[in-house]
Design a protein around this motif. Sequence first.
Motif, PDB file in Angstrom:
ATOM      1  N   GLY A   1       2.338  -1.170  -6.269  1.00  0.00           N
ATOM      2  CA  GLY A   1       1.940  -0.260  -5.190  1.00  0.00           C
ATOM      3  C   GLY A   1       0.465   0.111  -5.303  1.00  0.00           C
ATOM      4  O   GLY A   1       0.067   0.804  -6.230  1.00  0.00           O
ATOM      5  N   HIS A   2      -0.316  -0.368  -4.338  1.00  0.00           N
ATOM      6  CA  HIS A   2      -1.756  -0.039  -4.312  1.00  0.00           C
ATOM      7  C   HIS A   2      -1.894   1.350  -3.721  1.00  0.00           C
ATOM      8  O   HIS A   2      -1.985   1.513  -2.514  1.00  0.00           O
ATOM      9  CB  HIS A   2      -2.521  -1.033  -3.445  1.00  0.00           C
ATOM     10  N   ASN A   3      -1.907   2.328  -4.590  1.00  0.00           N
ATOM     11  CA  ASN A   3      -1.824   3.712  -4.140  1.00  0.00           C
ATOM     12  C   ASN A   3      -3.217   4.332  -4.037  1.00  0.00           C
ATOM     13  O   ASN A   3      -3.712   4.927  -4.988  1.00  0.00           O
ATOM     14  CB  ASN A   3      -0.924   4.473  -5.116  1.00  0.00           C
ATOM     15  N   ASN A   4      -3.803   4.209  -2.843  1.00  0.00           N
ATOM     16  CA  ASN A   4      -5.139   4.785  -2.644  1.00  0.00           C
ATOM     17  C   ASN A   4      -5.078   6.120  -1.907  1.00  0.00           C
ATOM     18  O   ASN A   4      -6.098   6.676  -1.530  1.00  0.00           O
ATOM     19  CB  ASN A   4      -6.072   3.791  -1.947  1.00  0.00           C
ATOM     20  N   GLN A   5      -3.875   6.581  -1.683  1.00  0.00           N
ATOM     21  CA  GLN A   5      -3.657   7.906  -1.096  1.00  0.00           C
ATOM     22  C   GLN A   5      -4.350   8.060   0.261  1.00  0.00           C
ATOM     23  O   GLN A   5      -4.772   9.150   0.631  1.00  0.00           O
ATOM     24  CB  GLN A   5      -4.089   8.988  -2.103  1.00  0.00           C
ATOM     25  N   ILE A   6      -4.392   6.949   0.985  1.00  0.00           N
ATOM     26  CA  ILE A   6      -5.050   6.954   2.298  1.00  0.00           C
ATOM     27  C   ILE A   6      -4.589   5.706   3.063  1.00  0.00           C
ATOM     28  O   ILE A   6      -4.118   4.751   2.441  1.00  0.00           O
ATOM     29  CB  ILE A   6      -6.598   6.936   2.134  1.00  0.00           C
ATOM     30  N   TYR A   7      -4.668   5.746   4.381  1.00  0.00           N
ATOM     31  CA  TYR A   7      -4.492   4.522   5.159  1.00  0.00           C
ATOM     32  C   TYR A   7      -5.859   3.864   5.281  1.00  0.00           C
ATOM     33  O   TYR A   7      -6.709   4.329   6.032  1.00  0.00           O
ATOM     34  CB  TYR A   7      -3.929   4.852   6.554  1.00  0.00           C
ATOM     35  N   GLY A   8      -6.062   2.819   4.517  1.00  0.00           N
ATOM     36  CA  GLY A   8      -7.375   2.187   4.465  1.00  0.00           C
ATOM     37  C   GLY A   8      -7.680   1.373   5.716  1.00  0.00           C
ATOM     38  O   GLY A   8      -8.631   1.656   6.446  1.00  0.00           O
ATOM     39  N   LEU A   9      -6.844   0.390   5.972  1.00  0.00           N
ATOM     40  CA  LEU A   9      -7.160  -0.586   7.014  1.00  0.00           C
ATOM     41  C   LEU A   9      -7.262   0.042   8.406  1.00  0.00           C
ATOM     42  O   LEU A   9      -8.028  -0.421   9.245  1.00  0.00           O
ATOM     43  CB  LEU A   9      -6.108  -1.704   7.021  1.00  0.00           C
TER      44      LEU A   9
ATOM     45  N   GLY B   1       0.830  -1.204   0.000  1.00  0.00           N
ATOM     46  CA  GLY B   1       0.000   0.000   0.000  1.00  0.00           C
ATOM     47  C   GLY B   1       0.860   1.248   0.000  1.00  0.00           C
ATOM     48  O   GLY B   1       2.094   1.177   0.080  1.00  0.00           O
ATOM     49  N   ASP B   2       0.238   2.396  -0.099  1.00  0.00           N
ATOM     50  CA  ASP B   2       1.010   3.635  -0.123  1.00  0.00           C
ATOM     51  C   ASP B   2       1.598   3.943   1.252  1.00  0.00           C
ATOM     52  O   ASP B   2       2.671   4.544   1.357  1.00  0.00           O
ATOM     53  CB  ASP B   2       0.178   4.823  -0.635  1.00  0.00           C
ATOM     54  N   GLY B   3       0.933   3.506   2.308  1.00  0.00           N
ATOM     55  CA  GLY B   3       1.544   3.640   3.630  1.00  0.00           C
ATOM     56  C   GLY B   3       2.640   2.608   3.787  1.00  0.00           C
ATOM     57  O   GLY B   3       3.759   2.906   4.218  1.00  0.00           O
ATOM     58  N   ASP B   4       2.320   1.405   3.405  1.00  0.00           N
ATOM     59  CA  ASP B   4       3.217   0.270   3.537  1.00  0.00           C
ATOM     60  C   ASP B   4       4.496   0.454   2.705  1.00  0.00           C
ATOM     61  O   ASP B   4       5.603   0.245   3.193  1.00  0.00           O
ATOM     62  CB  ASP B   4       2.442  -0.955   3.049  1.00  0.00           C
TER      63      ASP B   4
HETATM   64 MG   LIG Z   1      -3.312   3.065   1.285  1.00  0.00          MG
END
Ligand SMILES: [Mg+2]
Lengths: 574, 574, 285, 285
Positions: free
Chosen positions: D117-125, D91-94
């Motif tokens: 890179g799953h870049n969702n521009q947010i911390y999802g989980l 992820g983008d955080g990861d």
């Molecule tokens: Mg993310």
Amino acid sequence: MILMKDFVNWKIGGEAGYGILSVGVMFGKFCTRNGLFAFNSSEFPSLVRGGHNTVQLIVKKTPALSQYFEVNLLVALNAETIEKHLNELSSDAAIIFDGKEIDIKKYKTKKSHVLIDIPLTEIAVRHGKKIMRNTVSLGASIALLGLEFDKLEQLIKEAFAGKKDALIPINIAAAKEGFNFIKNRNIKFNYQLKEQKQKNHIFINANDAFSLGAVKSGLKFVAEYPMTPSSSILSFMAAHELQYDIVVKQTEDEIAAMNMIIGGGFAGARSLTATSGGGFSLMVEALGLAGMTETPAVVVESQRPGPSTGLPTMTEQGDLMFALNASQGEFPRMIIAPGDVTEAFEAGLNSFNFAEKYQLLVLVLLDKYISEGNTTVKEFDYSKFKINRGKLLTKAPKNYLRYAFTSDGISPRVLPGTLGTVYKANGDEHNEKGVSDESEENRIKMMNKRMKKLDVLKKELPEPKLYGDKNAKISLIAWGSTKGIILEAINELQKQKIKVNFLHYNYVFPLKEKKLLELIKKSKKVLLVENNMTSQFGKLIAQETGILFKNKLLKYTGRQFYPHEIVNAVRKLK
Amino acid sequence: MILMKDFVNWKIGGEAGYGILSVGVMFGKFCTRNGLFAFNSSEFPSLVRGGHNTVQLIVKKTPALSQYFEVNLLVALNAETIEKHLNELSSDAAIIFDGKEIDIKKYKTKKSHVLIDIPLTEIAVRHGKKIMRNTVSLGASIALLGLEFDKLEQLIKEAFAGKKDALIPINIAAAKEGFNFIKNRNIKFNYQLKEQKQKNHIFINANDAFSLGAVKSGLKFVAEYPMTPSSSILSFMAAHELQYDIVVKQTEDEIAAMNMIIGGGFAGARSLTATSGGGFSLMVEALGLAGMTETPAVVVESQRPGPSTGLPTMTEQGDLMFALNASQGEFPRMIIAPGDVTEAFEAGLNSFNFAEKYQLLVLVLLDKYISEGNTTVKEFDYSKFKINRGKLLTKAPKNYLRYAFTSDGISPRVLPGTLGTVYKANGDEHNEKGVSDESEENRIKMMNKRMKKLDVLKKELPEPKLYGDKNAKISLIAWGSTKGIILEAINELQKQKIKVNFLHYNYVFPLKEKKLLELIKKSKKVLLVENNMTSQFGKLIAQETGILFKNKLLKYTGRQFYPHEIVNAVRKLK
Amino acid sequence: MTELKDLNTKEIPTWCPGCGDFMILASIKKAVADMNLNPSEVVVVSGIGCSAGLPHWIETYGFHSIHGRAIPVATGIKLANHGLTVIVVSGDGDGYGIGLNHLIHAMRRNLDITFIGHNNQIYGLTLGQTSPTSTQGAKTVSTPHGSIETPINPLSLGLASGATFVARGYAGNTTQLTDLIVKGTKHRGFALIDVFQPCVTWNKINTFDFFKQRVYDLNSEKFNTSDLNAAFSRCQELGERIPTGLFYQTETDTYSDDLPQLKEKPLVKQNITNVDIKSVLNKYK
Amino acid sequence: MTELKDLNTKEIPTWCPGCGDFMILASIKKAVADMNLNPSEVVVVSGIGCSAGLPHWIETYGFHSIHGRAIPVATGIKLANHGLTVIVVSGDGDGYGIGLNHLIHAMRRNLDITFIGHNNQIYGLTLGQTSPTSTQGAKTVSTPHGSIETPINPLSLGLASGATFVARGYAGNTTQLTDLIVKGTKHRGFALIDVFQPCVTWNKINTFDFFKQRVYDLNSEKFNTSDLNAAFSRCQELGERIPTGLFYQTETDTYSDDLPQLKEKPLVKQNITNVDIKSVLNKYK
Ligand SMILES: [Mg+2]
Ligand SMILES: Cc1ncc(C[n+]2csc(CCOP(=O)(O)OP(=O)(O)O)c2C)c(N)n1
Ligand SMILES: Cc1ncc(C[n+]2csc(CCOP(=O)(O)OP(=O)(O)O)c2C)c(N)n1
Ligand code: SF4
Ligand code: SF4
Ligand SMILES: [Mg+2]
């Protein structure tokens, strides 16, 4: 004759994203405003949506101190809820469900159960969206329990006030319809609550309570990386950063967070970070830096079950020995493990005083169970609180030595920026000036100086609190979040005419052992209770006193105890 | 009548960059080839050049097991050496110095001291460079001690063979001139060594010994970030990477190193990382990942004094409790703390078998004292060694389950790439398949399964070794690197007709307590000896047995014990 | 007036004779004196390494922290008291290896900190292992058969990370270096100053001689320091000719500028007695 | 023949309905099937986050590791057995937050690994905090007053770090994404594939609609994918039009190529019985 009961254990179950958590809190607040005491706990998997989620709320006239196993009123937003929790129901429990979605006949409900089929979805959708089923069922619940609607209306208004004003009328209407649905039917339900007089109570969890205490005590800088179940500390602080002029920094990782608060503490701002076990792991090296440089720092570690990612949304008291021994070498630290939200508030209030007075690392161990378990308590009393910054000087004396040897091991501190002097904070072993020094003489003196602070601190700390009958022959020993559960169990045991007492450690390290030793001498049976597998507090006690516990009640399923488990264990002891 | 002594404690001192460390090793090898036993230890500050450095070498006819305090032959390459170490000299000690640089009259030497003024610099510079003073003084030393020159010549040849051939003749000439300088004078010196028969001994430190063992046991992958005093493991491996087809990766940090070896271990390569306390701190989170995924991994932690950077080039046994409790949650691990180079070799040999057989984390605790302390020992015997990879399958059985429940807690393992199946390694709590599972039932079973391995391992482990007189009324308890020091002390005590015995823990965790309990019952006085401040092994013993030690000998100056300190402490006990 | 001698400490540097670190220390002192900063209002923060000893030898406040973590420590200091001048000194292992993540995030945050990278292309203090900036093929104690990794280019990483001041100095040119440090410290925002720092003990490739033959001053030609793409292209020039000087500078808000909490005064100057939590507490009723 | 259905697991993804992660999973499966890789010779490695659940839902070997550490775990796997195809999902955080240092060093090492890179521009989980790629000004639970940091640009960092394959996909275009994953996996060396992945739950800015209006295929025009500087300049285009596709590719030795130890066979295939240490032991005599 049916005995009416003046309490209820309410449970709601459904998928994540069904608004279960928020309705639980709203119900708790509602009860609190009615002068009742509520305690909520939740269980959900590590997913953003879906999965099986539940929230439980025990409501009583007297203080509600823990979760309970036996459920009296179950709101089933999906079939799974009935499937999974049928076995938890008391024989006179009610189930609120939507018959259009759940075929109740498929489940072995008892005749004595009160089955309440409400078109939750239909009502919710008619007023707005399906997610509003939670509000409908809340309206129904309070009606069933015999409480009035007005305070709920007020709460809905407050909940959506501001950005979501449009949601207010439709939620009120939906709740009202749920409420009326019950009122219009004459349903007999054994659990009936009544508004009580006591007011001015609050409904709050340990994360928020700690945060409030910290703010009150002059917190100025928060550096944190999000991690369940500590993240709400980050959002609490961010939400209030402008109100209190606190700088809140979400960092790139926990290493940065810990090192930043060391920088902040060194510069003179009361600084905090919060995390859970995984993030704490990454802070380990910097803990030693705080220790060596004698920089005040406060770290909240809200525990969840490990090892590794483990059960990230569940609860455990599994990190005590880790917190106690984290980082290479030997240096003083203090560990506080609040047993309830009031002690969490006090930890927030006092940690920074301890950290600055002793210029050391203060670790506050919470866990998911209390970090997220909201409780009704008396409004916190902080009238006597005073900021104590210890030996903090505003001017540098002549020939100032930052790490001067003193009788209590604490050296007067000036902050960088103080004119007329300079000094170095130094992670290498150093002399009184802060300059690296590798001699044997200096090493011993510095080690002794740092460790001395622990002795002095220990003297200042209160002995652990003894609850229950002083002269009981059965004693329970525990620390941190099992407190309320054991207190509830003691109440139950008292009813069963079994006398026990209970020594609870809120201040865990340095360990005060006097009262413990007295108690163990006096008691015939001693039971150690911990929410972990290897009895970590037992190990700490063994280290300090040589006492090994014959009787231990340990739970490591990722869930906290229920009072009846304690009761059963005590009964088996007899 | 003067009593001739057949041993010597030689010490050389000067600034870093004077070639002190290398000449110490050469001298040790020289003695070893002469059939003598040598033990060397060094002390230097954390600088690349300059500062005060010393190397000590005790040489005897019988096994030399530790450093000694009293110095018999001091080579002073600078004045500071005399200033600092005069108090360590025996009354009949000799000092080798260069009178052109050191005004010996400034120091309170005794009449009985043998003062040997040699133009070290002049000789060195004449043959080559000033740095060759070390060779000159070595030549002089062996002459003074009555040993022959030829083996030194050979050693010089070997040391510079290859890239530095040009240095051979000049170093030989310089050494020879130092040698002849003494021979040509008739100097009486009480300490005289004689070539002994036993050959085939080696002179090696624990880092190299461990590394050799690891290579023998099929090590294939090393990921390491340099950190004193573990770095020589990295350079050993790098130097031999092509010879043994080992991939050696210097990583960006220790987090990467630990996670890489988890990847390597998961894929099936025997994988190693090595570090010291600060780097180990950074590995903490990944330790739990290894635990949860049951991935075999071997980590060497060579301790140095903390907290934080502490005394980076010194020694301490300060990380035991940290190693034991590092990472959130509870999972099995094994801790080995070799007491000498032979045990270090065995740790290298066996760690990977333990790690693969039990699919767990093996921590090997060394410290600077043995990591860098070269010792003459019998050539290692590995004739009986067999690779044991445990339940490693080359083909996947039908319906293969990676984390299958078994009676010993160990599940058969296939490696990724094995056809016909797939599975997931998972840091979340998982079921037998590796899939995340949050149920209480699975959680308990998996926790029990993982912990079960510790019980099985404990049964396989040998009891700690008892040295000395079985029936002595005084017992010493220790772990790791204090072994040789205590053994030397026992010899001395024996001479003084004081009977003691000594229980040494090489396998530290899981703790075998049977022999300990027996011993403690039998002995009148028990002394716990540790090179730290808070008696960490004592804490471990207390946790497991409830035993608290009344008598503890603890040293935390950043230096290891000398045998006489043990002797004195035991005498005080009586 | 802050004079150079005010910045001298009783302790003397323990670096190897001839080490490039001496020149960097001299340049920092000169810059602090030239800017007339009060030594008690300057904090020099370091991690671990030869370079990290530097705070001990300049008479300002100092924080000798842990390996790779100088930047987060400095960030905490700056946020707590943005009235202080905060200078980070770091090595190539410290700053571009173990600590690189902090550097990159610090650059995009644009906190007003000056970062000076002692780039000797080797791990000095640990006795000569390869570093992230070691030349490909470099034989070190940890890569006796030659390093096989593409070296880190701190400047291009700086440009890619949104740094607002990107420069390269050379320990052998203290006039230029002092100038860069002054400019970087006066720059409002994060200043990345990478410095070629010959390690005379372990690095036999990137010596003073090596650099003397190659470095030239980028700013002596008409180079546009506000062109990001040009800077990116130019900082890849690492062959026979190697540019030094200021590569890129742009002005934008610093991190502290964007924090209303800091408008009135630094955190440490704010009154913390009598914080009123009543209104928030009431929300829980 | 590996067919798509061979890659289905019994378990079904637990992502929120409509999450962009579904499309990335589909693209990876399609790519694995298209390349006809044996599922038992593929390892998908992840860290922690919504995206990190992915290995559970593709029937290959998998390693669900810890937050930010997928790359070092994958590196260990690849070095131990370079016969395996190793794919990292992050992820983008990861990947760009806590794990960024590993990513940068992995790129310069050029190990043959594909990074998605799953870049969702947010911390999802963790329920919606700001991420290193969050748009400036983004209001999240951790930045209720708007994020004030310049976002990370993974592509420019890739180019600055010596990555040999730098691409950007979009979850809404699985054809292109599949193609990029195939190309990246076939590429000899490290492939960085950043993917815009709308998080339908927390990110109300960077939605499918947002991207639909902006993204275009860089490779549909005559773009020279071997020009580093052009790629650098192009990947800063993040306004009304946002390029996707392959930005840069170059061929050079992979890390494994440069290791003589791996010439004959992977480490795990080498015989470890009867290692002869005699000659080394003799050096200590
Ligand atoms: Mg993310
Ligand atoms: C966590 C941690 N890992 C490793 C070390 C050991 N160490 C000390 S300095 C250093 C590297 C020094 O290299 P560099 O940063 O380039 O500084 P230089 O000495 O070259 O100035 C290392 C690895 C440490 N102190 N802490
Ligand atoms: C060391 C550590 N810190 C924090 C966490 C908590 N955590 C879990 S996922 C996550 C971030 C998720 O964001 P991202 O990587 O963007 O993945 P996404 O969920 O958006 O796919 C965090 C901070 C953790 N698991 N480990
Ligand atoms: S080792 Fe190199 S960098 Fe370190 S002090 Fe010596 S010359 Fe300077
Ligand atoms: S929270 Fe966002 S990223 Fe996570 S599963 Fe839901 S939509 Fe996808
Ligand atoms: Mg360096």
